[in-house]
Write an enzyme that holds these catalytic residues in place. Structure first.
Site, PDB file in Angstrom:
ATOM      1  N   ASP A  90       8.006 -10.829  -2.937  1.00 24.37           N
ATOM      2  CA  ASP A  90       7.178 -11.688  -2.199  1.00 24.37           C
ATOM      3  C   ASP A  90       5.984 -12.071  -3.363  1.00 24.37           C
ATOM      4  O   ASP A  90       5.346 -13.102  -3.313  1.00 24.37           O
ATOM      5  CB  ASP A  90       6.805 -11.403  -1.067  1.00 24.37           C
ATOM      6  CG  ASP A  90       7.728 -11.838  -0.105  1.00 24.37           C
ATOM      7  OD1 ASP A  90       8.955 -11.904  -0.440  1.00 24.37           O
ATOM      8  OD2 ASP A  90       7.645 -11.926   1.185  1.00 24.37           O
ATOM      9  N   CYS A 131      12.484  -4.746  -1.523  1.00 25.08           N
ATOM     10  CA  CYS A 131      11.709  -5.572  -0.971  1.00 25.08           C
ATOM     11  C   CYS A 131      12.431  -6.660  -0.114  1.00 25.08           C
ATOM     12  O   CYS A 131      13.662  -6.451   0.079  1.00 25.08           O
ATOM     13  CB  CYS A 131      11.279  -6.498  -2.209  1.00 25.08           C
ATOM     14  SG  CYS A 131       9.704  -7.583  -1.959  1.00 25.08           S
ATOM     15  N   ASP A 132      11.380  -7.409   0.554  1.00 22.64           N
ATOM     16  CA  ASP A 132      11.807  -8.071   1.878  1.00 22.64           C
ATOM     17  C   ASP A 132      13.116  -8.872   1.990  1.00 22.64           C
ATOM     18  O   ASP A 132      13.663  -8.659   2.888  1.00 22.64           O
ATOM     19  CB  ASP A 132      10.706  -9.338   2.041  1.00 22.64           C
ATOM     20  CG  ASP A 132       9.409  -8.757   2.146  1.00 22.64           C
ATOM     21  OD1 ASP A 132       9.142  -7.577   1.801  1.00 22.64           O
ATOM     22  OD2 ASP A 132       8.511  -9.711   2.674  1.00 22.64           O
ATOM     23  N   LYS A 133      13.672  -9.477   0.944  1.00 28.58           N
ATOM     24  CA  LYS A 133      14.779 -10.184   0.981  1.00 28.58           C
ATOM     25  C   LYS A 133      15.964  -9.458   0.963  1.00 28.58           C
ATOM     26  O   LYS A 133      17.251  -9.942   1.333  1.00 28.58           O
ATOM     27  CB  LYS A 133      14.928 -11.465   0.272  1.00 28.58           C
ATOM     28  CG  LYS A 133      13.569 -12.363   0.403  1.00 28.58           C
ATOM     29  CD  LYS A 133      13.324 -12.591   2.074  1.00 28.58           C
ATOM     30  CE  LYS A 133      12.039 -13.415   2.162  1.00 28.58           C
ATOM     31  NZ  LYS A 133      10.955 -12.640   2.088  1.00 28.58           N
ATOM     32  N   CYS A 203       5.827  -2.654   0.155  1.00 28.05           N
ATOM     33  CA  CYS A 203       4.652  -2.600   0.746  1.00 28.05           C
ATOM     34  C   CYS A 203       4.183  -1.549   1.755  1.00 28.05           C
ATOM     35  O   CYS A 203       5.044  -1.339   2.762  1.00 28.05           O
ATOM     36  CB  CYS A 203       4.125  -3.951   1.298  1.00 28.05           C
ATOM     37  SG  CYS A 203       4.327  -5.399   0.187  1.00 28.05           S
ATOM     38  N   SER A 479       3.983 -14.466   5.282  1.00 24.97           N
ATOM     39  CA  SER A 479       4.215 -13.127   4.972  1.00 24.97           C
ATOM     40  C   SER A 479       4.218 -12.348   5.984  1.00 24.97           C
ATOM     41  O   SER A 479       3.664 -12.404   7.046  1.00 24.97           O
ATOM     42  CB  SER A 479       3.210 -12.619   3.950  1.00 24.97           C
ATOM     43  OG  SER A 479       3.327 -11.198   3.829  1.00 24.97           O
TER      44      SER A 479
END
Length: 579
Positions: A90, A131-133, A203, A479
């Site tokens: 991101d 990470c996010d995805k 994160c 986000s």
């Protein structure tokens, strides 16, 4: 069937092709050249899905995980193969096209996995989520292929200190808005950036990445007790070794993702999301997973239904004072689920073997101030709120902080912008004043295309000291770290599909009532009808490349924004407009 004349009997695996066939022969030639023996070729063949990249610290440790994971799989009697996919970040991949590549990258990963794993007819998967995805993509791929799968959450990054104060990536993101507003020096921002990240991983907070790692465990698709964990910490390595051993057993047992990811499992996952004040992005990601699993569940509907029933048990940054490290020490997702026993379906199966009730039997909570008892929650008011109204007839989502800072009812006048950069420029010119409702449109999955990020606008408002006095309404996404002010995101129908958001003009009255769960445009229907008549067909943008293909095939956000047949009401492509 055997590996060859006199070879050992092969187990009944889909990967064991007919001996002597052309496909068997050419594959054997390829694998023998890689040093794989005939005996190994008969074993369960396990894909290690590695979304790795040198572009971002989130992924920098994944290559180091592959070797020990392969050893664990081999020790359990399997044959591992590393499969690489796209690795979107991101904070890195969002530089191009205003972040429009971020959400579409999720579906790109799903198709990457399908091509490699289904094409090779491998027997199982261990997916390394970062990470996010990546985590939702791995769940979607598991659901689509429906072969035994374990998702391994590969951990969060350690944060640091600057000038004696804690600093992490969220604070850097927020501080950039203060620099733009002249309320912080560039030197201070650079100092924070230099110290915010002290190692690999996602994160450090309950943003989308850690949220979706926890969702994997809550769904039963990650081994219990493995989320959230410090990247490269003892718990992560224990989870890696356990996954390597367990995946071979899963293939033998034949437990498939669609048997795990049932309606009851999704209800459990939504309950955990609400109890932890998770990222709002979990709504669309879980719906996308349900779509791939062919599970007839309405995830946004579940969030709305369960909102007032689930107590808020955690307040982890950016939602409260606790750190993600505190949640891990308190027992993580397993501890949260143990607290929620009476609200969960304990009979659902998990990749551990047995039921959720079995794996929670000995669960304990190490810190009752981090994961509170149901009788003493941080609050009973939901922090993920699904809203509807004349401005969002298809629904939208609001994220509320644990301390309920910000107006629960906001009434103001619209100030309209057609992109993130336009809104930021308007703020810099002094156009945005208290009482405004920033309408930032054209950021949806079709209008973007790809659902641009509106987070920079929200943090810029906060940095300018307007976070509590100016609201934001957008068809873009936020986000998972955004948890300030009054923000209505993912409005549907989006502006590019002719939703009411496209009809808003400067000065229109907008009312956001979080308690009533409404967002309304107070303009007479006759006026809106006149505006609609003069509303032209939006320019779809370039007709080539990945984002163009995504625009043609993506479904609406309430459907998970998955790739499917073109949705009704989609703007015509240039070819379709050509006589």
């Amino acid at each position: 069937m055997s590996a060859g004349p006199g070879g050992p009997a092969a187990p009944q695996l889909r990967s064991n092709l007919q001996v002597g066939s052309s496909r068997w022969a050419v594959r054997r030639a390829q694998w023998r050249a890689l040093g794989i023996s005939d005996e190994d070729m008969t074993k369960p063949k396990i894909a290690i899905v590695n979304s790795s990249s040198d572009l971002a610290i989130c992924f920098s440790h994944l290559d180091g995980i592959v070797g020990p994971l392969k050893e664990a799989i081999r020790a359990a009697g399997g044959l591992p193969f590393e499969v690489r996919t796209a690795a979107p970040s991101d904070f890195i991949t969002s530089a191009g096209r205003d972040g429009r590549y971020i959400l579409p990258s999720r579906d790109l990963i799903v198709n990457d996995v399908e091509v490699a794993v289904e094409g090779a007819q491998l027997d199982g998967m261990v997916a390394l989520a970062s990470c996010d995805k990546t985590a939702p993509a791995h769940l979607m791929a598991a659901a689509r292929l429906d072969i035994p799968t374990i998702v391994v959450g590969c951990g969060y990054q350690p944060s640091g200190q600057y000038r004696g104060e804690h600093v992490d990536i969220e604070e850097v993101f927020l501080a950039a808005g203060s620099v733009a507003a002249g309320r912080m020096s560039l030197e201070t921002l650079c100092g924070m950036s230099d110290n915010a990240i002290r190692g690999p991983g996602v994160c450090a907070g309950l943003g989308t990445a850690n949220t979706m790692h926890m969702a994997c465990e809550a769904l039963g698709m990650s081994l219990t007790g493995t989320t959230p964990v410090l990247a490269n910490g003892p718990a992560m390595w224990d989870g890696v070794r356990r996954a390597g051993a367990r995946i071979v057993e899963l293939v033998t047992e034949g437990l498939r993702p669609r048997e795990v990811m049932t309606e009851a499992a999704f209800r459990n996952a939504v309950t955990v999301m609400l109890a932890t004040s998770a990222s709002v992005n979990s709504v669309k990601h879980l719906q996308a997973v349900a779509h791939e699993a062919a599970c007839p569940v309405d995830v946004p509907g579940l969030f709305a239904e369960l909102a007032d029933r689930v107590p808020l048990l955690c307040a982890v940054r950016p939602n409260g004072p606790a750190f993600i490290e505190d949640l891990e020490r308190a027992g993580g997702t397993r501890a949260v689920m143990a607290r929620l026993r009476d609200l969960l379906d304990l009979d659902v199966p998990t990749v551990d073997g047995g039921t959720l009730g079995d794996v929670l039997r000995d669960a304990t909570v190490a810190d009752e101030e981090v994961v509170r008892p149901v009788e003493r929650p941080f609050g009973t008011r939901p922090t993920i709120v699904m809203v509807r109204g004349s401005l969002a007839p298809g629904g939208a989502v609001v994220k509320r902080p644990v301390d309920d800072r910000g107006a629960r009812r906001f009434e103001g006048t619209a100030l309209c912008y057609s992109s993130r950069d336009e809104a930021l420029a308007g703020l810099a010119r002094g156009e945005v004043t208290p009482g405004a409702v920033l309408v930032v449109r054209g950021l949806g999955v079709v209008g973007g295309p790809g659902m641009a990020l509106g987070s920079a606008v929200v943090f810029a408002l906060e940095g300018a000291g307007l976070g509590d006095s100016v609201a934001v309404v957008t068809d873009g996404q936020m986000s998972g770290l955004v948890n300030v002010g009054t923000v209505v995101g993912e409005v549907t129908p989006e502006a590019a599909l002719g939703g009411p958001l496209a009809l808003v003009e400067d000065g229109d009255r907008i009312v956001i009532d979080v308690d009533r769960r409404t967002v309304d445009l107070e303009v007479h229907d006759d006026v809106l009808a006149t505006r609609r008549e003069r509303l032209g067909t939006p320019d779809p943008g370039p007709d080539h490349g990945w984002l163009s293909a995504y625009r043609r095939l993506v479904s609406t956000v309430p459907e998970g924004a998955v790739l499917t047949t073109p949705a009704p009401g989609r703007p015509p492509t240039p070819e379709e407009r050509t006589p």
